[in-house]
Design an enzyme around this catalytic site. Structure first.
Site, short mmCIF file in Angstrom:
data_model
loop_
_atom_site.label_atom_id
_atom_site.label_comp_id
_atom_site.label_asym_id
_atom_site.label_seq_id
_atom_site.Cartn_x
_atom_site.Cartn_y
_atom_site.Cartn_z
CB THR A 25 4.59 32.73 28.24
OG1 THR A 25 5.37 31.52 28.10
CG2 THR A 25 3.80 33.33 26.71
CD GLN A 97 8.76 25.74 29.23
OE1 GLN A 97 8.14 26.65 29.32
NE2 GLN A 97 9.73 25.99 31.28
CG HIS A 178 6.85 23.76 29.50
ND1 HIS A 178 5.48 23.43 30.89
CD2 HIS A 178 6.22 24.94 29.42
CE1 HIS A 178 5.29 24.38 31.35
NE2 HIS A 178 5.20 25.16 30.62
CG ASN A 181 3.35 24.90 34.17
OD1 ASN A 181 3.55 24.97 35.56
ND2 ASN A 181 3.27 26.85 34.12
CE1 TYR A 183 0.01 25.71 27.70
CE2 TYR A 183 1.47 25.90 29.88
CZ TYR A 183 0.73 25.81 29.02
OH TYR A 183 0.42 27.50 29.39
NE ARG A 230 8.55 26.12 34.72
CZ ARG A 230 7.73 27.06 34.67
NH1 ARG A 230 7.43 27.15 33.76
NH2 ARG A 230 8.28 28.09 35.41
CG ASN A 238 -3.57 25.89 31.01
OD1 ASN A 238 -3.94 27.55 31.22
ND2 ASN A 238 -2.15 25.85 31.45
N GLY A 325 10.68 34.12 38.68
CA GLY A 325 9.72 34.16 37.58
C GLY A 325 9.55 36.16 36.89
NE ARG A 326 2.99 36.97 37.24
CZ ARG A 326 1.56 37.12 37.87
NH1 ARG A 326 1.67 38.01 39.36
NH2 ARG A 326 1.13 36.20 37.04
#
Length: 369
Positions: A25, A97, A178, A181, A183, A230, A238, A325-326
């Site tokens: 994101t 996603q 998704h 995480n 959500y 995922r 979260n 990712g990063r």
């Protein structure tokens, strides 16, 4: 021995290597519409075996962060088409996603300033990203309301419609749902967020019901070979927790097996944090065995703080794909850098969320020559 640079067929997706760009994101879509800068950003990274876009809400209600792109208006679809065209022009493959944040939202981001929705009226002890007067900041989430069971078929349809338009109109090669995480779909799965007493709460079968309804609807709409999922069995992201995640996720993957999914994308440990979460043991090898024993042929994608040596070890012990990712924030040519054992650029954390080209499309690639 399997290499990161070997090709793989994952459902309908022919991937030239095993390196995946994980969803990131970045909050650079004002008005929830993708921009030309986003097309440049993804096209720069098209040498990945597979690009997974930033999380993308399937409806206005699914929105939880400022300036993230959506997949529910004609304008958004047309703008996403420019992104996929740019990636395909560079020879890349890209899936979107699809996301509903559930309770991880704020009234200022919801239609009409309404409360966010959740399986139960339990506020998430976490923060979301808001932009006011051009300035981004993190703020506590708003108190949610519990969804009525009669509303859930509409959410399933939102995922179905978004998947259909993502492929048919926006030009994506597939979609990733998704379910991780903390959500909405993860909230229904886990006991910490789901205190319902109807057909969507209580037992493992009930808590998994909404996720499985979404997956069956999406696979039925565009074909399972274009669909990934995922999951994050033990991440505390979260403010999410489950009392006994192993049997829950074993059940989920067994139920998914008949759908013929392209891949399952599993976050090992805490998202962006430790691979072993204190007090939350989990056997990922057993989970993969449950998936395979149930007849699933899709690729097994691993994720969380991977570097090249750990990625190669994971491929040698049964994984098929590794999501980074990063490292992809600052290294658009990550495949080439990993192949050459070249040093990686360091990302500028101050530019992770919001802004323009700085810290987004201006990281240098390796010099050719």
């Amino acid at each position: 021995m399997t290499s990161l640079f070997d090709p793989l067929q994952a459902g309908t997706l022919h991937l030239p290597n095993r390196i995946v760009m994980a969803p990131l994101t970045r909050n650079r879509a004002p008005g929830a519409v993708p921009t030309p800068l986003m097309a440049e950003y993804y096209a720069q990274r098209a040498t990945a075996g597979l690009l997974i876009t930033e999380a993308t809400p399937v409806s206005p209600q699914g929105q939880g962060y400022a300036d993230v792109p959506g997949m529910y208006t004609t304008e958004q679809l047309a703008a996403w088409r420019k992104v996929t065209d740019a990636v395909h022009a560079q020879g890349g493959r890209i899936v979107v996603q699809l996301w509903h944040v559930g309770r991880v939202s704020h009234t200022s981001l919801q239609p009409g300033g309404q409360q966010p929705v959740a399986p139960s009226a339990i506020t998430a002890k976490t923060k979301t990203y808001l932009i006011e007067n051009g300035v981004g900041s993190f703020a506590p989430t708003s108190e949610p309301r519990a969804l009525d069971a009669a509303e859930l078929p509409g959410i399933v349809q939102d995922f179905r419609h978004a998947a259909r338009h993502a492929v048919a109109t926006a030009g994506f090669d597939g979609v990733e749902i998704h379910g991780a995480n903390g959500y909405l779909l993860d909230q229904f799965l886990k006991t910490g967020a789901n205190h319902r007493q109807d057909a969507y709460g209580g037992s493992i079968e009930n808590r998994a019901r909404l996720l499985l309804e979404v997956m069956r609807a999406v696979a039925g709409e565009i074909g399972g070979g274009r669909v990934g999922l995922r999951l994050s069995p033990v991440t505390p992201a979260n403010d999410i927790v489950d009392a006994d995640p192993q049997p829950l996720f074993d059940h989920v993957v067994r139920e998914l097996a008949p759908l013929g999914l392209a891949y399952l994308h599993v976050i090992e440990g805490a998202t962006g944090g430790p691979r072993e979460v204190e007090g939350r043991p989990f056997d990922y090898v057993a989970l993969r065995k449950a998936w395979r024993d149930a007849g699933a042929k899709g690729a097994w994608m691993v994720n969380n703080s991977y570097d090249k040596p750990l990625a190669e070890l994971s491929l040698a012990t049964g994984a098929d794909l590794v999501a980074f990712g990063r490292p992809y924030i600052a290294n658009p040519d990550l495949v080439e850098r990993l192949r050459a054992n070249a040093p990686l650029n360091t990302p500028d954390r101050a530019t992770f969320y919001g802004g323009g080209a700085a810290g987004y499309t201006d990281y240098p690639a390796l010099m050719k020559g």
